[in-house]
Scaffold this motif. Structure first.
Motif, short mmCIF file in Angstrom:
data_model
loop_
_atom_site.label_atom_id
_atom_site.label_comp_id
_atom_site.label_asym_id
_atom_site.label_seq_id
_atom_site.Cartn_x
_atom_site.Cartn_y
_atom_site.Cartn_z
N GLY A 17 0.81 -1.22 0.00
CA GLY A 17 0.00 0.00 0.00
C GLY A 17 0.84 1.27 0.00
N ILE A 18 1.60 1.49 1.08
CA ILE A 18 2.41 2.71 1.18
C ILE A 18 3.57 2.66 0.19
CG2 ILE A 18 3.96 3.99 2.74
CD1 ILE A 18 2.06 3.10 5.07
N ASP A 37 10.13 -6.23 -3.80
CA ASP A 37 9.15 -6.89 -2.93
C ASP A 37 9.39 -8.40 -2.97
OD1 ASP A 37 6.17 -5.54 -1.88
OD2 ASP A 37 6.52 -7.70 -1.63
N MET A 38 9.06 -9.09 -1.87
CA MET A 38 9.13 -10.55 -1.91
C MET A 38 7.98 -11.08 -2.75
SD MET A 38 8.12 -11.41 2.01
CE MET A 38 8.23 -13.17 1.81
N CYS A 62 12.74 -9.46 -4.10
CA CYS A 62 13.76 -9.35 -3.05
C CYS A 62 13.11 -9.55 -1.70
CB CYS A 62 14.44 -7.97 -3.11
SG CYS A 62 15.69 -7.77 -1.82
N ASP A 63 13.54 -10.61 -1.01
CA ASP A 63 13.16 -10.83 0.39
C ASP A 63 14.27 -10.18 1.22
OD1 ASP A 63 12.87 -11.72 2.97
OD2 ASP A 63 12.34 -13.77 2.40
N ILE A 64 13.93 -9.11 1.94
CA ILE A 64 14.97 -8.35 2.64
C ILE A 64 15.61 -9.11 3.79
CG2 ILE A 64 14.10 -6.07 1.96
CD1 ILE A 64 12.86 -5.88 4.83
N ASN A 90 10.83 0.34 3.39
CA ASN A 90 9.39 0.38 3.70
C ASN A 90 8.79 -1.00 3.99
OD1 ASN A 90 6.45 1.46 3.24
ND2 ASN A 90 6.75 -0.15 1.70
N TYR A 155 6.76 -5.71 17.27
CA TYR A 155 6.79 -4.81 16.11
C TYR A 155 7.21 -3.41 16.54
CZ TYR A 155 4.57 -1.91 12.40
OH TYR A 155 4.29 -0.99 11.42
N LYS A 159 10.46 -1.18 15.40
CA LYS A 159 10.37 0.15 14.80
C LYS A 159 11.13 1.17 15.66
CE LYS A 159 7.75 -0.84 11.18
NZ LYS A 159 8.28 -0.71 9.81
N THR A 188 -2.96 3.38 8.75
CA THR A 188 -3.10 3.72 7.33
C THR A 188 -3.78 2.55 6.62
OG1 THR A 188 -1.03 4.98 7.49
CG2 THR A 188 -1.80 4.46 5.27
N THR A 190 -4.22 -0.01 4.51
CA THR A 190 -3.49 -0.92 3.61
C THR A 190 -3.84 -2.36 4.00
OG1 THR A 190 -1.60 -1.17 5.08
CG2 THR A 190 -1.53 0.70 3.56
P1 NAD Z 1 1.43 -3.64 3.06
O1 NAD Z 1 1.17 -4.98 3.65
O2 NAD Z 1 0.44 -3.03 2.15
O3 NAD Z 1 2.86 -3.63 2.34
C1 NAD Z 1 3.99 -4.26 2.88
C2 NAD Z 1 4.79 -4.84 1.72
O4 NAD Z 1 6.01 -5.36 2.24
C3 NAD Z 1 4.05 -5.99 1.02
O5 NAD Z 1 4.02 -5.76 -0.38
C4 NAD Z 1 4.89 -7.20 1.37
O6 NAD Z 1 4.91 -8.19 0.35
C5 NAD Z 1 6.25 -6.58 1.58
N1 NAD Z 1 7.13 -7.42 2.40
C6 NAD Z 1 6.82 -8.02 3.59
N2 NAD Z 1 7.87 -8.74 4.01
C7 NAD Z 1 8.85 -8.57 3.11
C8 NAD Z 1 10.17 -9.06 2.99
N3 NAD Z 1 10.69 -9.90 3.90
N4 NAD Z 1 10.91 -8.69 1.93
C9 NAD Z 1 10.40 -7.88 0.99
N5 NAD Z 1 9.14 -7.40 1.03
C10 NAD Z 1 8.38 -7.74 2.08
O7 NAD Z 1 1.67 -2.69 4.33
P2 NAD Z 1 1.86 -1.11 4.47
O8 NAD Z 1 0.86 -0.68 5.47
O9 NAD Z 1 1.94 -0.43 3.16
O10 NAD Z 1 3.29 -1.07 5.19
C11 NAD Z 1 4.39 -0.32 4.72
C12 NAD Z 1 5.24 0.11 5.90
O11 NAD Z 1 4.49 1.04 6.70
C13 NAD Z 1 5.65 -1.03 6.82
O12 NAD Z 1 6.99 -0.86 7.22
C14 NAD Z 1 4.72 -0.87 8.00
O13 NAD Z 1 5.29 -1.40 9.18
C15 NAD Z 1 4.61 0.64 8.06
N6 NAD Z 1 3.42 1.11 8.80
C16 NAD Z 1 2.15 0.84 8.36
C17 NAD Z 1 1.06 1.28 9.09
C18 NAD Z 1 -0.35 1.00 8.67
O14 NAD Z 1 -1.28 1.27 9.46
N7 NAD Z 1 -0.59 0.52 7.46
C19 NAD Z 1 1.26 2.02 10.28
C20 NAD Z 1 2.56 2.28 10.68
C21 NAD Z 1 3.63 1.83 9.94
#
Ligand code: NAD
Length: 250
Positions: A17-18, A37-38, A62-64, A90, A155, A159, A188, A190
């Motif tokens: 999402g983000i 992305d993984m 890419c799996d980080i 991200n 988590y 962070k 957010t 997502t």
């Molecule tokens: P999301 O689930 O939409 O996206 C996360 C992405 O990370 C996914 O596409 C997933 O495939 C990828 N991913 C997960 N593990 C991975 C790995 N090992 N290697 C590579 N890719 C990997 O979530 P989002 O809400 O867009 O999250 C983005 C960031 O924002 C994250 O770091 C999350 O912790 C942070 N965040 C989100 C929120 C929220 O409410 N959505 C709040 C605070 C922080």
């Protein structure tokens, strides 16, 4: 001239999402976007949207958490697009349970993705940035790091670790012309947040509580985040490093 013209940008979790919203905004602003992305299918969908809008982008699986995989993917980006100018860390994952109901194996996975994964990415790109005396890193943490969040103890610890790691790397690498800053999203809308709502058991009540507690009166949308992320990645933020900005509606 577009803001990120001739810049190579990596966005991890770029298929989400983000990360997707951020990748698309970089694409609109002229960057060559490496969508990591993984989930390759998700990354490819984002890269295809950027190209359809006239931008430059390629998806990379890419799996980080996999260090050799990270090194190989970063090398592939350098070969395809040139040296990395901007890294946005991200990718993230969460488990939504009271701490005493979580298992150590889950802590390991949370730490591997949310903390160690970001460390691998820094370790892979910093030497090249230091050699070129230029680089921008933007790390996506969470408001959970600042204020805590029930059901997200490990988590939040990851962070929080990412915030202090960022401040330290910012100090260590300032003399190399590299800046490191942090954006903390609040709730957010997502896929990750959808899982959080499910985990909470009563999604409607949770949304009401969030909406009441957020001064701007709503949860975030993915497109609320790229403005702050691209600011830290841009020349406008050349004299800003080690900073943490919440994008969470107040
Ligand atoms: P999301 O689930 O939409 O996206 C996360 C992405 O990370 C996914 O596409 C997933 O495939 C990828 N991913 C997960 N593990 C991975 C790995 N090992 N290697 C590579 N890719 C990997 O979530 P989002 O809400 O867009 O999250 C983005 C960031 O924002 C994250 O770091 C999350 O912790 C942070 N965040 C989100 C929120 C929220 O409410 N959505 C709040 C605070 C922080």
């Amino acid at each position: 001239m577009q803001r990120f013209q001739d810049k190579t940008v990596i966005v991890t979790g770029g298929g989400g999402g983000i990360g997707g919203a951020t990748s698309r905004r970089f694409g609109q602003d002229g960057a060559r976007v490496a969508v990591f992305d993984m989930n390759l299918e998700a990354a490819e969908a984002v890269a295809a949207q950027i190209r359809a809008d006239g931008g430059q982008a390629q998806a990379f699986r890419c799996d980080i958490t996999d260090r050799p995989g990270v090194d190989a993917a970063v090398a592939a980006v350098v070969e395809r697009f040139g040296p990395v100018d901007v890294l946005v860390n991200n990718a993230g994952w969460d488990v939504f349970k009271p701490f005493t109901k979580t298992e150590p194996a889950q802590w390991d996975k949370l730490i591997a993705i949310n903390l160690t994964g970001a460390l691998h990415m820094h370790h892979a790109v910093l030497p090249g940035m230091a050699a070129r005396k230029a680089g921008r890193i933007v790390n996506i943490a969470s408001d959970a790091a600042r204020v805590g969040s029930s059901g997200e103890a490990v988590y939040a610890a990851c962070k929080g670790g990412l915030v202090s790691f960022s401040k330290t790397i910012a100090r260590e690498h300032a003399r190399h012309g590299i800046t490191v800053n942090v954006v903390c999203p609040g709730p957010t809308d997502t896929a990750l947040f959808a899982e959080y709502k499910e985990g909470a058991g009563n999604p409607e009540k949770l949304m009401e509580a969030f909406t009441r507690s957020i001064p701007l009166g709503r949860i975030g949308q993915p497109n609320d985040l790229p403005g702050a992320i691209l600011f830290f990645a841009s020349d406008d933020a050349a004299f800003v490093t080690g900073q943490v900005l919440s994008v969470s509606g107040g």
